[in-house]
Design an enzyme around this catalytic site. Sequence first.
Site, PDB file in Angstrom:
ATOM      1  N   HIS A   1      -7.673  -5.323  -0.433  1.00  0.00           N
ATOM      2  CA  HIS A   1      -6.462  -4.587  -0.064  1.00  0.00           C
ATOM      3  C   HIS A   1      -5.749  -5.200   1.139  1.00  0.00           C
ATOM      4  O   HIS A   1      -4.515  -5.269   1.173  1.00  0.00           O
ATOM      5  CB  HIS A   1      -6.829  -3.129   0.230  1.00  0.00           C
TER       6      HIS A   1
ATOM      7  N   ASP B   1      -9.861  -4.881  -4.630  1.00  0.00           N
ATOM      8  CA  ASP B   1      -9.171  -3.785  -3.949  1.00  0.00           C
ATOM      9  C   ASP B   1      -9.776  -2.445  -4.351  1.00  0.00           C
ATOM     10  O   ASP B   1      -9.745  -2.064  -5.520  1.00  0.00           O
ATOM     11  CB  ASP B   1      -7.684  -3.815  -4.310  1.00  0.00           C
TER      12      ASP B   1
ATOM     13  N   SER C   1       0.826  -1.200   0.000  1.00  0.00           N
ATOM     14  CA  SER C   1       0.000   0.000   0.000  1.00  0.00           C
ATOM     15  C   SER C   1       0.872   1.267   0.000  1.00  0.00           C
ATOM     16  O   SER C   1       1.612   1.505  -0.939  1.00  0.00           O
ATOM     17  CB  SER C   1      -0.962  -0.048   1.181  1.00  0.00           C
TER      18      SER C   1
END
Length: 413
Positions: A382, A353, A184
């Site tokens: 995610h 995601d 991320s």
Amino acid sequence: MVGPGGALAAALRHLLLLLVCFLAGGARASPATDALRHASSRAAAGGLCQQLLLPQGYPCTEHTVKTDDGFLLSVQHIPHGKNGVADNAGPPVFLQHGLFQGGDTWFINSNEQSLGYILADNGFDVWIGNVRGTRWSKGHSTLSVHDKLFWDWSWQDLAESDLLAMLSYVYTVKQSKVVYVGHSQGTIMGLAAFTKPEIVKMISSAALLCPISYLDHVSASFVLRAVAIILTRMLITMGIHQLNFRSEMGVQILDSLCDAERLDCNNMLSSITGPNCCFNSSRIDYYLEYEPHPSSTKNLRHLFQMIRKGTFAKYDYGWVGNLGRYGQLHPPPFDLSSIPESLPIWMGYGGLDALADVTDVERTIKELRSKPELLYIGDYGHIDFIMSVKAKDDVYLNLMRFLRAQQGLHSSY
């Protein structure tokens, strides 16, 4: 149809209403924010090694790294697994966490499910990064966490200063190039840093989980609402420069956004990241003992700029500010095509995601000069890439094959 001026006026009206409700304490709590209110923090006592790794029987040492702007960052070293030997011939593997997370995220599931443990148990020399502002990295040479200037940074500074300092430290200690693994925000930092010759020269290969450089196709409902109501402007107006969603003020901010008529926050995680197929929700109370970590309002504002403008660029200070800092009206972009074609890259991304959207990931891939190795999992979200109970089989074995191939080591998988 509402024109741009009408939309802005509506957003400002809503901003004022939220501000009044917040100051009046009139926001209604959701089950998710109640859980945050009642969660106890274990991260405040002792370091990450003491909290998570040493009790599990893993060797772990704490290191402090100073950035060029005075921040004191905590870095952990796990040279091998429980039953490994001290002499690891492989290159160091550096793990960089995401937004509102810390180095604990790599160890927060069981030994058989967490990437940090799995890498150590499979013969990798593991190093853990913790960016400024997290509960593991609250130090500074002159500032305290109560100072406004302590929180005057965005992910640009994390990429250009924090990563530079931490990777330089590992590179110097090990006298070896470093394998970079990010998730991320850790991938935003990595991709931006790899455009800098002084940083990318220290990297042997990179594995990016939920890679992000563009955010203009974000679909997470919570994030889109925060962008729409200009949340960061409200926070700056209120003098809130630290975003700590474990504090009472932080929880009230979440409650102010969670209006059942517009946004259902009963499943807070899904509203922020999108659905996750394999996240163990029964462990949420344990996760909340460590996460979320603090970040800065400026960091969130930079991410919101990316969403609004569809750019992968430095922080936008406005025309006057940009001229003073960058010598041009608009912030300079991070040029993905400047990342060396010789750098081996692996990417893992998911169809569910809502932050690292497939369209944005594909745009990132197209702008790179190299051709990354790709792992696409249609039903992964995610958080699944770091917390799925099936991530070892679904993701990590593939990732370790890539790492071993780059090291020239034989993979037993």
